[in-house]
Design an enzyme around this catalytic site. Sequence first.
Site, PDB file in Angstrom:
ATOM      1  N   LYS A   1       0.973  -1.228  -0.042  1.00  0.00           N
ATOM      2  CA  LYS A   1       0.029   0.107   0.058  1.00  0.00           C
ATOM      3  C   LYS A   1       1.024   1.258   0.020  1.00  0.00           C
ATOM      4  O   LYS A   1       1.922   1.235   0.796  1.00  0.00           O
ATOM      5  CB  LYS A   1      -0.848  -0.097   1.138  1.00  0.00           C
ATOM      6  CG  LYS A   1      -1.645   1.448   1.308  1.00  0.00           C
ATOM      7  CD  LYS A   1      -2.717   1.205   2.534  1.00  0.00           C
ATOM      8  CE  LYS A   1      -1.946   1.570   3.801  1.00  0.00           C
ATOM      9  NZ  LYS A   1      -1.648   3.222   4.043  1.00  0.00           N
TER      10      LYS A   1
ATOM     11  N   GLU B   1      -9.536   7.203   3.557  1.00  0.00           N
ATOM     12  CA  GLU B   1      -9.476   7.621   4.954  1.00  0.00           C
ATOM     13  C   GLU B   1      -9.832   8.853   5.398  1.00  0.00           C
ATOM     14  O   GLU B   1      -9.826   9.940   4.865  1.00  0.00           O
ATOM     15  CB  GLU B   1      -7.899   7.590   5.448  1.00  0.00           C
ATOM     16  CG  GLU B   1      -7.667   7.812   6.964  1.00  0.00           C
ATOM     17  CD  GLU B   1      -6.313   7.512   7.438  1.00  0.00           C
ATOM     18  OE1 GLU B   1      -5.371   6.905   6.815  1.00  0.00           O
ATOM     19  OE2 GLU B   1      -6.213   7.549   8.764  1.00  0.00           O
TER      20      GLU B   1
HETATM   21  O1  KIV Z   1      -0.547   2.557   8.870  1.00  0.00           O
HETATM   22  C1  KIV Z   1      -1.847   2.386   8.980  1.00  0.00           C
HETATM   23  O2  KIV Z   1      -1.974   1.668   9.444  1.00  0.00           O
HETATM   24  C2  KIV Z   1      -2.340   2.974   7.899  1.00  0.00           C
HETATM   25  C3  KIV Z   1      -3.872   3.299   8.139  1.00  0.00           C
HETATM   26  C4  KIV Z   1      -4.053   4.526   8.967  1.00  0.00           C
HETATM   27  C5  KIV Z   1      -5.032   3.375   7.049  1.00  0.00           C
HETATM   28  O3  KIV Z   1      -2.030   3.264   6.640  1.00  0.00           O
END
Ligand code: KIV
Length: 288
Positions: A116, A185
């Site tokens: 991600k 988010e």
């Molecule tokens: O690092 C994380 O847990 C995230 C969430 C806040 C979406 O990116």
Amino acid sequence: MAKKKLMLNDFYLMKKESRKITWLTSYDFPTAQFAEAAGLDMLLVGDSLGMCVYGYPGTVPVTMDQCIMHCEAVRRGAPNTFVIGDMPFLSYQTCNEKAVENAGRFLKEANVDAIKLEGGVRVVPRIKAIVEAGIVVVGHVGLTPQSSGALGGHKAQGRTAEAAKLVVEDALAVQDAGAHLILVEAVPPEVTRYIHRALTIPVLSIGAGPHCDGQLLIVSDMIGQFQAFTAKFVKKYSNVAEIIIKAMSEYCGEVRSGVFPSYEHCYRMIEGEEQRFLELMQSEGAKL
Ligand code: KIV
């Protein structure tokens, strides 16, 4: 019987059939084991580990090596769950080559299923490069904590018409760049609903309401472990901090009063050996 591991095509099918995708963060081996036993569909080894595990004030100090190490532990704990590694600050911002190399490290070293990265229009070249390398990408728009300084703090995004349009443009850009899933988010549910209708890839929400294909929460928030603050969108399903503190206080009390350890928690000598032991020590002239 081992849990069936869901893959990308399963998430697309779930979207088509309006079955919600369940997603939590996880940073360590035991929590990953619990998550797999609970039947979570996906796990995110988020850079939120900086705050939840290391006690940093934010996610910016988190390194690639820390992320990889925590992904390895989560993979060991949840071998049959779709695991996503979160690319930390400055692991992808500077150039495509560095972005692909670091995204690849998550797969080669920690055997995750996807990565991600945060950002919309501005990270389109990075998403394209990582997807071209054959890596499954999860985009992340709305509040993007790595750039919370530039966003004026950890604040909800898309609350005015103009700001909402920007979030939608970011989401469309992420999909057009080739991302396979997208996380939204901290935006109002009306904006997420618009994004969900406009996009064909599965749309996940953290603090972005119910109108999408699934939900993410930070595990430390939802089990009541993270103490520093609680975001508006967090629902606490347990209070493990209270349970842990109670257990530790009881332990202190029992050690101080001599209740612990009782003989029940002691190893015992083999039958007849205690007498032989005392005789042996006596024969050596030991003073008892
Ligand atoms: O690092 C994380 O847990 C995230 C969430 C806040 C979406 O990116």
